[in-house]
Design an enzyme around this catalytic site. Sequence first.
Site: not given
Ligand code: MN3
Ligand code: MN3
Length: 325
Positions: A100, A103, A107, A164, A198, A201
């Site tokens: 996470e 991720h 960005y 998610e 995701e 997850h």
């Molecule tokens: Mn994520």
């Molecule tokens: Mn996730």
Amino acid sequence: MPREQKNLQAINWNKIEEDYSKIFWDQNVRQFWVDEEISLTEDKKVWLTLTKEEQDTYEKVLAGLTLLDTQQGGIGMPLIIQNVENLHTKAVLSFMGAMEQMHAKSYSTIFSTLSSTERIDELFLWVEENKHLQRKVNIIVEKYLVITDDESLYLAMASSVLLETFLFYSGFFYPLWFSGQGKLIGSGEIINLIIRDESIHGVFVGLLSQNTLSKIEQTKQEELKKQVIQIMLELMESEIKYTKELYFKLGLFDEVLVFLKYNADKALMNLGLDPYYNIKEEDINPIILNGMDTETKTHDFFSTKGNGYIKSLKHDDFEDDDFDW
Ligand code: MN3
Ligand code: MN3
């Protein structure tokens, strides 16, 4: 006086009670990636050809996604980890929590390529002030903060899956819209890697949620499932407003809405529940599906890691084959 000691257990990977933990661990490791692996230099050229409105929406969806990943990595995963008992489950969730943060960071990597420092500051302020964005994240985070028993743990896990498998997609839509047309491919590649993460997850936490639910008394189970639908509907209401604000001016509001409903159904299926909207894949704009099609990508060094949208599993009927991604 010496503090009373508890006998703490060490994780033993040679004796695994939940056999699927190892399968998920391996899959997480196999698809590990870092943002710096993706080249964004081509994106910059395309970026300069976009209209102000297109740039504005693109930047805002990424900023919104940054908030979701930040909270999932900083609050969601750690609190679920604290409240599950199985040590292998904790290990898998920890790996996912670290991703996470990857991720969230990715960005920023895209921002640093496309946007000015001043603009980036503005976007982070926008995140803090956008009421629809703040509302949806607060609905989820509230569930994480009140875990005390199996029932609240179930609702927290269900909320995690809704985050998610459903909430991210209002943001994913726009990068996929461009990459599906061969534009901003580098950023699109990052989004595809995030989607791939995701996906597992959502499946993993979905299985944990079904496990947790099965420990609860039958009549209470039905009540909790209804609560999950209520949470989904509340989130959808908020998502519709968020989506309208970002996409209406671009004429894409209806397209995004279909995609949101499709993914809300996927989230429910990850939780072992029936789909609510019954949106089919054919209902999604083909540009978006093309944006998710990894075979069209220019970077082939990920091809060995497997990609794509991952199907949901019911806890009762999954087999080893289901993980043959
Ligand atoms: Mn994520
Ligand atoms: Mn996730």
